[in-house]
Structures are given as structure tokens and as C-alpha cells.
Design a protein around this motif. Structure first.
Motif, PDB file in Angstrom:
ATOM      1  N   GLU A  58       1.230  -1.142   0.165  1.00 35.84           N
ATOM      2  CA  GLU A  58      -0.028  -0.079   0.150  1.00 35.84           C
ATOM      3  C   GLU A  58       0.996   1.839  -0.279  1.00 35.84           C
ATOM      4  N   ALA A  59       2.167   0.999   0.619  1.00 40.16           N
ATOM      5  CA  ALA A  59       2.281   2.454   0.066  1.00 40.16           C
ATOM      6  C   ALA A  59       2.968   3.065  -1.102  1.00 40.16           C
ATOM      7  N   ASP A  60       2.590   4.653  -1.012  1.00 36.31           N
ATOM      8  CA  ASP A  60       3.286   5.283  -2.668  1.00 36.31           C
ATOM      9  C   ASP A  60       4.658   4.922  -3.031  1.00 36.31           C
ATOM     10  N   VAL A  61       5.457   4.769  -2.377  1.00 39.72           N
ATOM     11  CA  VAL A  61       7.043   4.866  -2.351  1.00 39.72           C
ATOM     12  C   VAL A  61       7.104   3.227  -3.945  1.00 39.72           C
ATOM     13  N   LEU A  62       6.214   2.304  -3.245  1.00 40.27           N
ATOM     14  CA  LEU A  62       6.407   0.563  -4.374  1.00 40.27           C
ATOM     15  C   LEU A  62       5.179   1.111  -5.429  1.00 40.27           C
ATOM     16  N   GLY A  63       4.327   2.248  -5.222  1.00 39.11           N
ATOM     17  CA  GLY A  63       3.274   2.235  -5.932  1.00 39.11           C
ATOM     18  C   GLY A  63       3.413   1.804  -7.487  1.00 39.11           C
ATOM     19  N   PHE A  64       2.044   1.090  -7.782  1.00 35.51           N
ATOM     20  CA  PHE A  64       2.254   0.680  -9.284  1.00 35.51           C
ATOM     21  C   PHE A  64       0.775   0.823 -10.131  1.00 35.51           C
ATOM     22  N   GLU A  65       1.211   0.575 -11.417  1.00 33.69           N
ATOM     23  CA  GLU A  65      -0.428   1.067 -12.541  1.00 33.69           C
ATOM     24  C   GLU A  65      -0.013   0.428 -13.666  1.00 33.69           C
ATOM     25  N   PRO A  66      -0.588  -0.517 -14.009  1.00 37.03           N
ATOM     26  CA  PRO A  66      -0.176  -1.245 -15.040  1.00 37.03           C
ATOM     27  C   PRO A  66      -0.336  -0.252 -16.041  1.00 37.03           C
ATOM     28  N   PRO A  67       0.854  -0.082 -17.042  1.00 42.24           N
ATOM     29  CA  PRO A  67       0.375   0.688 -18.538  1.00 42.24           C
ATOM     30  C   PRO A  67      -0.311   0.417 -19.428  1.00 42.24           C
ATOM     31  N   ASP A  68      -0.455   1.711 -19.693  1.00 40.52           N
ATOM     32  CA  ASP A  68      -2.015   1.014 -21.290  1.00 40.52           C
ATOM     33  C   ASP A  68      -1.180   1.701 -22.625  1.00 40.52           C
ATOM     34  N   THR A  69      -0.421   1.427 -23.055  1.00 46.11           N
ATOM     35  CA  THR A  69      -0.081   2.036 -23.916  1.00 46.11           C
ATOM     36  C   THR A  69      -0.677   1.754 -25.865  1.00 46.11           C
ATOM     37  N   GLY A  70      -1.713   0.561 -25.019  1.00 45.25           N
ATOM     38  CA  GLY A  70      -2.446   0.597 -26.584  1.00 45.25           C
ATOM     39  C   GLY A  70      -2.025  -0.843 -27.560  1.00 45.25           C
ATOM     40  N   SER A  71      -0.398  -1.262 -26.991  1.00 43.09           N
ATOM     41  CA  SER A  71      -0.090  -2.704 -27.895  1.00 43.09           C
ATOM     42  C   SER A  71       0.592  -3.097 -26.480  1.00 43.09           C
ATOM     43  N   LEU A  72       0.510  -4.574 -27.337  1.00 43.55           N
ATOM     44  CA  LEU A  72       0.958  -5.810 -26.087  1.00 43.55           C
ATOM     45  C   LEU A  72       2.389  -5.719 -25.537  1.00 43.55           C
ATOM     46  N   ARG A  73       3.295  -5.197 -27.070  1.00 41.29           N
ATOM     47  CA  ARG A  73       5.124  -4.997 -27.146  1.00 41.29           C
ATOM     48  C   ARG A  73       4.873  -3.840 -26.156  1.00 41.29           C
ATOM     49  N   GLY A  74       3.547  -2.483 -25.848  1.00 42.04           N
ATOM     50  CA  GLY A  74       4.505  -1.667 -25.450  1.00 42.04           C
ATOM     51  C   GLY A  74       4.599  -1.209 -24.141  1.00 42.04           C
TER      52      GLY A  74
END
Length: 182
Positions: A58-74
Motif C-alpha cells: 500500500e505504500a505510495d513509494v512502491l506504487g504501481f499502475e499497469p501501463p496502457d500504451t495501446g499494444s502488448l509490446r508497448g
């Protein structure tokens, strides 16, 4: 407990484990650093293991949001780049390596919770890729994440080697395109 105060407690917990290791981490030290009474901490977390386990997720310093670039590779390149930053750029690297290393040596921490939480979020990358037709539904997303994140862990943490700026793209190409001669 107010969210800001909770984050201060989590930050203090992670900084102390980075500085002193798990054995040097104490609820009293967290209380002192965060400006909270230790009884307040114990009211929310019954032990230092429970506190560190919560801080990892739950700590912000290790926070993570999954990327969404529009492609699997990206998305995978961005994901690997995020793992690279987590494990090589202070302050997150000092915290992540110490805290997750402690979780491996101390089962009472249940460090798996950190990885389960991240994987639940990472799974979205694969679900979007299947919907876009970029990935077969039979692909094991956890295997792909393990191959890619594991490569960063081995290179940066276990071998102590630098992880170049192009590493993420190279690792993703190796997984998605293979390494054979064709």
C-alpha cells in the motif's frame, strides 16, 4: 486512520527496513519516525511483519499502475522499464530490495501478497491484448511476467550488473519474438 498518516507510517516502515534490515525494524522506530504513538500502530497492525506486509502493498513509494500504451509490446516494455526503475533507482530500489529480500527470508511477512497484488494489476495488460487479438488466450500471463521481471531481478539484484536503457525492449523482443535464428 487518515490516509496521509497511514502513508507516513508505511514510508517510515519501508525506510527503516531499507536502512536497518528486517531485524532492525521495530514498531517503536516506525512510531518515532512517523510521529504516531506505537499503540496506534499496534491497533492497526498486530506485528512488524503485518505492518511491513501492508506497507509493501500500500505504500505510495512502491506504487504501481499497469501501463496502457495501446499494444502488448508497448505495455510489456513499459512494465519491464517500471521494474527496472523499481530495482535500480533510489529511493525505491533501496526499499524494494531490502523489503522484498526480507520477505523471502521471513515467511511471516507473507511477501507473496506484494507479488499477488502486482500480478492482479499486470493481468489487465494480457486481458487487453487478448481482446485486441494480439495474444492467444492460452498464454500464461504469469509466465511472461516472471520471464521479464525475473530478467531484471537477476541482472540488477543478483548479478549486480547495470540494466541498460534498451534492456526492456530487448527482453520483450526475446520473449515475444523468440531468440532462435528463425
Amino acid at each position: 486512520m487518515a490516509p496521509r498518516k497511514q502513508q507516513e507510517i508505511f514510508d517510515a516502515t519501508l525506510w527503516l527496513v531499507a536502512e536497518k534490515g528486517y531485524d532492525g525494524l521495530t514498531v517503536e522506530g516506525v512510531a518515532e519516525r512517523s510521529g504516531v504513538n506505537k499503540t496506534t500502530i499496534y491497533r492497526w497492525w498486530p506485528s512488524k511483519a503485518a505492518l511491513l506486509g501492508a506497507a509493501l502493498v500500500e505504500a505510495d513509494v512502491l506504487g504501481f499502475e499497469p501501463p496502457d500504451t495501446g499494444s502488448l509490446r508497448g505495455d510489456l516494455v513499459a512494465l519491464v522499464e517500471g521494474v527496472r526503475r523499481l530495482l535500480t533507482e533510489p529511493p525505491a530500489s533501496d526499499i524494494a530490495v531490502a523489503a522484498l529480500g526480507a520477505a523471502v527470508r521471513h515467511p511471516e511477512l507473507d511477501g507473496r501478497r506484494f507479488f499477488v497484488d502486482r500480478f492482479v494489476r499486470e493481468r489487465q495488460i494480457f486481458e487487453r491484448a487478448v481482446r485486441r487479438g494480439e495474444l492467444a488466450g492460452s498464454v500464461d500471463p504469469m509466465l511472461v511476467v516472471d520471464l521479464l521481471a525475473g530478467a531484471v531481478w537477476v541482472r540488477a539484484v543478483f548479478r549486480g550488473l547495470p540494466v541498460s536503457d534498451g534492456f526492456a525492449a530487448e527482453a520483450v523482443s526475446a520473449v515475444l519474438d523468440g531468440v532462435g535464428a528463425g
